[in-house]
Design a protein around this motif. Structure first.
Motif, mmCIF file in Angstrom:
data_model
loop_
_atom_site.group_PDB
_atom_site.id
_atom_site.type_symbol
_atom_site.label_atom_id
_atom_site.label_comp_id
_atom_site.label_asym_id
_atom_site.label_seq_id
_atom_site.Cartn_x
_atom_site.Cartn_y
_atom_site.Cartn_z
ATOM 1 N N LYS A 29 10.989 -4.318 -6.879
ATOM 2 C CA LYS A 29 11.705 -3.101 -6.504
ATOM 3 C C LYS A 29 12.638 -2.634 -7.613
ATOM 4 C CE LYS A 29 11.538 -3.875 -1.507
ATOM 5 N NZ LYS A 29 12.317 -4.019 -0.246
ATOM 6 N N VAL A 65 1.295 -0.288 0.238
ATOM 7 C CA VAL A 65 2.221 0.814 -0.074
ATOM 8 C C VAL A 65 1.877 1.550 -1.366
ATOM 9 C CG1 VAL A 65 4.153 -0.156 1.203
ATOM 10 C CG2 VAL A 65 3.813 -0.818 -1.174
ATOM 11 N N LEU A 66 1.209 0.894 -2.283
ATOM 12 C CA LEU A 66 0.879 1.515 -3.569
ATOM 13 C C LEU A 66 -0.607 1.838 -3.630
ATOM 14 C CD1 LEU A 66 2.938 -0.831 -5.923
ATOM 15 C CD2 LEU A 66 3.614 1.414 -5.064
ATOM 16 N N GLN A 67 -0.911 2.980 -4.231
ATOM 17 C CA GLN A 67 -2.301 3.419 -4.331
ATOM 18 C C GLN A 67 -2.685 3.530 -5.803
ATOM 19 O OE1 GLN A 67 -3.094 7.169 -2.439
ATOM 20 N NE2 GLN A 67 -5.127 7.363 -3.338
ATOM 21 N N ILE A 79 5.685 8.907 -8.476
ATOM 22 C CA ILE A 79 6.353 8.912 -7.169
ATOM 23 C C ILE A 79 6.317 10.327 -6.609
ATOM 24 C CG2 ILE A 79 8.515 8.496 -5.946
ATOM 25 C CD1 ILE A 79 9.194 6.460 -8.133
ATOM 26 N N GLN A 127 3.742 4.744 -12.970
ATOM 27 C CA GLN A 127 3.854 4.893 -11.523
ATOM 28 C C GLN A 127 4.354 6.303 -11.235
ATOM 29 O OE1 GLN A 127 5.235 1.728 -9.061
ATOM 30 N NE2 GLN A 127 6.344 3.087 -7.671
ATOM 31 N N TYR A 172 2.955 6.311 -5.428
ATOM 32 C CA TYR A 172 3.758 5.896 -4.276
ATOM 33 C C TYR A 172 4.305 7.141 -3.581
ATOM 34 C CZ TYR A 172 7.601 3.986 -1.504
ATOM 35 O OH TYR A 172 8.443 3.681 -0.484
ATOM 36 N N ASP A 173 4.110 7.223 -2.273
ATOM 37 C CA ASP A 173 4.655 8.323 -1.473
ATOM 38 C C ASP A 173 6.047 7.941 -0.991
ATOM 39 O OD1 ASP A 173 2.780 10.519 -1.314
ATOM 40 O OD2 ASP A 173 1.423 9.119 -0.319
ATOM 41 N N LEU A 174 7.055 8.663 -1.484
ATOM 42 C CA LEU A 174 8.444 8.397 -1.108
ATOM 43 C C LEU A 174 8.919 9.459 -0.117
ATOM 44 C CD1 LEU A 174 11.204 6.996 -1.462
ATOM 45 C CD2 LEU A 174 11.630 8.562 -3.386
ATOM 46 N N THR A 216 7.521 -1.290 -6.828
ATOM 47 C CA THR A 216 6.583 -1.161 -7.948
ATOM 48 C C THR A 216 5.734 -2.429 -7.974
ATOM 49 O OG1 THR A 216 7.914 -2.250 -9.656
ATOM 50 C CG2 THR A 216 8.362 0.084 -9.241
ATOM 51 N N VAL A 258 12.759 1.787 -4.619
ATOM 52 C CA VAL A 258 11.320 1.985 -4.395
ATOM 53 C C VAL A 258 10.552 0.759 -4.895
ATOM 54 C CG1 VAL A 258 11.470 4.493 -4.580
ATOM 55 C CG2 VAL A 258 10.974 3.132 -6.621
#
Length: 371
Positions: A290, A257-259, A325, A323, A267-269, A286, A284
């Motif tokens: 979360k 989920v994290l790049q 988002i 991070q 993170y794509d939300l 991390t 979300v």
């Protein structure tokens, strides 16, 4: 191919001081060191060429002969018998140019110092270490099993008769300047000056056994894919010399989920149109677990939010990345009849018509602010 001028190889002038010559060689040795350039023959050739140049120019007598007669004055290829320098010669002869020693930590290029007889070095071992994003971010201690060649208990050695314990075989070479003595590594003892006298039954001819060891490795936070760390003295042992190094090559396990982007994490939300329009509190993920973030009323697709210090630790310092988002407003693809009727009733509302002039900054303007 014609041999290059030694001053040209090191990038110094004939008037360069001994300290300047040493610094120039050290810079090239680090740049082309085999540990930094694995399986790169060109880099290895440049590494050897720099060592050969330094071997001559760092010796006042050889430097004087070279300045007067060129390569012919020093036997054609440095001071190692006219046959060029091998890697063991280089490591043992010039290891102390980096400060010698090397006590088991990460990042030492050469294991062992100079002085006296040239010290042989065992071969290095290379392992791959797979790490999760969380392990990379914060650092981690790992234990791995490694098979090493070790000197067996109870083995004894005696002086090599072929070189009388010196590790070198000398011979007289006739040159235009007269007779010169050249030295080469002894082929019987491999340069150690010793051969096996007595050994256990399970040891090989060199007095070595293969043993599996559990080694604890402290991986610092902030390492990256392809980075290579080294632990001095944790490689293969060699009679009459020092152990090689253990090289650890880092491999990143891709997070679902994290790049990772440098020291930042992206993170794509995806939020619903309702949450974007009315605002919401959303959980979300991390690296550390979360957290809840606030989506403001009227949030547009493409908005970027920042969680300060929720990224990856810098390997060269104490700072941490962030991070980022990326907010994406989700447009439903399948609507019921009731949903369609409700939206049709809002189609002509001025409040639901796009108004870029009153919207937030463009995507590129926001990127400039972040970076």
């Amino acid at each position: 191919m014609a041999k290059r001028d030694y001053y040209e190889v090191l990038g110094v002038t004939k008037s360069a001081s001994a300290d300047e010559i040493k610094k120039a060689y050290r810079k090239l040795a680090i740049q082309y060191h085999p540990d930094k350039n694995p399986d790169n023959p060109e880099a290895e050739d440049k590494f050897k060429e720099a060592a050969e140049a330094y071997e001559v120019l760092s010796n006042p007598e050889k430097k004087q002969r070279y300045d007067q007669f060129g390569h012919q004055g020093v036997g054609g290829a440095g001071g190692f018998g006219g046959g060029g320098m091998n890697m063991d010669d280089i490591f043992s002869q010039f290891g102390d140019i980096f400060g010698g020693g090397g006590g088991g930590g990460f990042g030492s290029f050469f294991g062992g110092g100079g002085g006296g007889r040239r010290t042989k070095k065992g071969t290095n071992l290379r392992v791959k270490m797979k790490l999760t994003l969380a392990e990379i971010a914060n650092g981690v201690e790992k234990k791995i099993k490694v098979k090493r060649h070790l000197i067996a208990d109870g083995v004894t050695f005696k002086s090599c008769s072929a070189c009388q314990g010196s590790g070198q075989v000398k011979k007289v070479v006739n040159t235009m300047l007269g007779q010169m003595v050249s030295a080469s590594t002894c082929g019987v003892c491999g340069g150690s000056g010793q051969i096996v006298d007595k050994k256990p039954a399970d040891a090989d001819a060199r007095g070595l056994i293969v043993k599996e060891e559990v080694i604890s490795i402290n991986i610092p936070g902030g390492v990256a894919e392809g980075m290579q760390l080294s632990m001095s003295g944790k490689g293969n042992e060699i009679p009459g010399g020092i152990a090689g190094d253990l090289l650890i090559v880092i491999e990143e396990i891709e997070d679902k989920v994290l790049q990772r982007d440098g020291n930042n994490v992206i993170y794509d939300l995806y939020v619903s149109f309702i949450d974007a329009a009315l605002g919401a509190s959303i959980e979300v993920p991390t690296i550390e677990g979360k957290v809840k973030i606030k989506i403001d009323q009227g949030t547009q697709s493409g908005k970027m939010l920042r969680l300060k210090g929720k990224g990856i630790k810098d390997i060269n310092g104490y700072s941490k990345g962030d991070q980022l988002i990326m907010v994406n407003v989700w447009t439903p693809t399948h609507l019921s009849r009731e949903e369609k009727e409700a939206l049709e009733g809002l189609r002509e509302s001025d409040n639901f018509k796009p108004d870029p002039g009153n919207s937030e900054k463009s995507f590129f303007d926001k990127m400039k602010e972040f970076f």
